[in-house]
Structures are given as C-alpha cells and as structure tokens.
Write an enzyme that holds these catalytic residues in place. Structure first.
Site, PDB file in Angstrom:
ATOM      1  CD  GLU A 158      -2.840   0.879   2.566  1.00 41.56           C
ATOM      2  OE1 GLU A 158      -3.268  -0.252   2.887  1.00 41.56           O
ATOM      3  OE2 GLU A 158      -3.103   1.905   3.202  1.00 41.56           O
ATOM      4  CG  ASP A 189      -1.594   4.593   2.805  1.00 41.47           C
ATOM      5  OD1 ASP A 189      -2.342   4.104   1.964  1.00 41.47           O
ATOM      6  OD2 ASP A 189      -1.270   4.032   3.869  1.00 41.47           O
ATOM      7  CD  GLU A 247      -4.496   7.707   5.765  1.00 39.91           C
ATOM      8  OE1 GLU A 247      -4.620   8.226   6.888  1.00 39.91           O
ATOM      9  OE2 GLU A 247      -4.633   6.493   5.560  1.00 39.91           O
TER      10      GLU A 247
END
Ligand SMILES: *[C@@H]1O[C@H](CO)[C@@H](O)[C@H](O)[C@H]1NC(C)=O
Length: 293
Positions: free
Chosen positions: A97, A99, A101
C-alpha cells in the site's frame, strides 16, 4: 500560418490528455450511497461526508507500476475530524500500500499530509508534512511514481518522499502485487485532529472534497498480465537511469541531483514526523531502510 494553427490543435490535444481522463470511464464510486458524485461531464468527482457516512471511489483498473496523478481540493473551513485519502493498495494480509492521507483541522489551522508505505502487510513507515499552500483554495496535484526501484511521493511535481528498493538489504519492496487506486473522505474524529481532541462539527456537514485530473500513466494488470504503455521500457533503456522526457520516463525515474536537493529542502522545512527518527517506537532498532541512502 496553417502549420501554426495545426500546432495549436496538436497542443490542445496533448493538454486534454495531460488533464487526465474521465471519471465515468476510469473510476467506480464504491461506497457512500450517493454521497460520491461525478460532475462536470466526468471531469470532476466530489466526495461528501455527513454524520451518517463518508464516501469513496476506486479505479476500474489495477496497476503494476506507474505514475498516478490526482488533483485534489480538500474540505475547506472547519475540516477537523475529516480524513481525505488517495492511495494505491493490493488485497490480502500481505498487501502492499502507498498512502497519501490528508488530516483536516479547525478553521485557520493547517492540514497534515500523512504518508505511509506498506510492504508485505507491514507499514509503520509514517512521514507527515505540512503543505506550503492552502490545499482547500485550489486543486493541487498529488502524484505517486512507482517503478521497480522507487516509490516517489510528489506534490505539484515536487518530490517529498522517496522509498527506495532496498531488497538487496532485506527490505521488502512492492513489485509483484498489482494495486488499485482508492480515494475516500471519512470521519476519523476519534484520532485525526490533534490526536482526537477536536471533533467534527456536524453543523457544517456535508463536507466536500473534490478530485480532478486522474491520470494513470501506468502498466495495467488485466487477466494475469501486465500491459505497459507503448515505449515504457524502451524509453528507460534509451535515456538511461536518469531518463526524464518522453512517455514512460517514470519507469526509470530516479531523483536527479536537483530533485533530490529540492526534496531534502521540503523535508527540512515541512516534515513534522518521521518514523526514521522515532527511536522510542522501535526498541529493536529503527527500520533498516532508514539507515540506507
Ligand atoms: C491542527 O492544528 C494544530 C495547531 O496548529 C496542530 O498542532 C496540528 O498538528 C494540526 N493538524 C492536525 C491534524 O491535528
């Protein structure tokens, strides 16, 4: 005159491509019961969040390496408790993953850009940044450049983080599991803003984050096969390790000395958390990649 006009038409076409695709074609709204909406004929996707639910979308395609760009305009005003995400992820317990955010804040206080990289199901590689602009005023471009040697995070074309392939030193790197792109807007007021002390102000709901210009210059994974844009690897071979121009230059993208210096400058000025310097968290010693350049 004529070739001049043709040149303009050709440029307009190229710009249209660079603007990225159409959300009707490239994405599915995956949750939120109508709180996610494709607007402006497919050019923009708005995610909303209210007390009952957030919303999210995902790419129709899965990718195995690529340069993924998204323009995002974050929730304005009092965005405390909201989290807007933009990430690549594979499936399963040993998933990979990558990311981005964005943790909201009360009016006038800055957003936190939170980044992380999971490999083989293991994350704990958080780095957080302040932004050098107001991310709620305009659209800004957030990019993930993922090739066999690097995962580079960039903001408006400025690299802010480079997770390198250190497999030779025993650090797992995402390179075999295809990933899909996901984006969401949700309520995380139990932890997001000032450690959960500041709650979402539901009197201001629905909260809205807008997305545009989704562009995946990427190798698509379909039916068990990787299909790269024509020229991806040839470009790499022709331009060498530091290839820059041309289709598929992301395949061999490395940070030039100038980009590296710029990244270090951004990190010095805007990084507010780095797992690599959080010795308390790793009594067994900080992760191996932190000691490697
Ligand atoms: C919100 O603002 C406060 C005060 O400036 C800051 O300490 C905090 O890191 C900001 N971001 C979040 C996500 O809490």
């Amino acid at each position: 005159m004529r070739s001049f006009a043709l040149g303009i038409v050709a440029m307009a076409c190229m710009l249209a491509i660079a603007q990225g695709g159409n959300f009707f074609q490239d994405a599915d709204i995956s949750w939120g019961q109508g709180r996610g909406k494709i607007v402006e004929g497919g050019r923009q996707l708005d995610l909303t969040l209210d007390k009952a639910s957030g919303s999210g979308f995902q790419s129709k395609s899965e990718y195995l390496f690529g340069k993924i760009d998204m323009q995002i305009k974050l929730v304005p005003g009092n965005s405390a408790g909201t989290v807007t995400t933009f990430y690549l992820s594979s499936q399963g317990a040993t998933h990979d993953e990558i990311d981005f955010e964005f943790l909201g804040n009360v009016t006038g206080e800055p957003y936190t850009l939170h980044t992380n990289v999971f490999t083989q199901g293991q994350g704990q590689r958080e780095q957080q940044f302040r932004l050098w602009f107001d991310p709620t005023k305009d659209f800004h471009t957030y990019s993930i450049i993922w090739n066999p040697q690097h995962v580079i995070f960039a903001v408006d074309g400025n690299p802010i983080r480079d997770f390198k392939n250190h497999e030779a030193r025993g650090v797992a790197f995402p390179k075999t599991q295809p990933m899909r792109l996901y984006a969401s807007l949700w309520n995380a007021d139990d932890w997001a803003t000032q450690g959960g002390r500041v709650k979402a102000d539901w009197s201001k709901a629905p909260f809205v984050a807008s997305f545009r210009g989704f562009n995946a210059d990427a190798c698509v994974w379909a039916n068990g096969k990787q299909q790269c844009p024509v020229g991806t690897m040839e470009t790499a071979a022709n331009t060498g390790r530091r290839g820059r121009a041309g289709a598929g230059s992301w395949w061999s993208q490395d940070l030039s000395d100038m980009s590296y210096r710029r990244m270090r400058w951004v990190q010095r000025k805007f990084m507010i958390y780095n797992y690599c310097t959080d010795a308390k968290r790793f009594p067994q010693g900080i992760p191996a990649e932190c000691k490697l350049r």
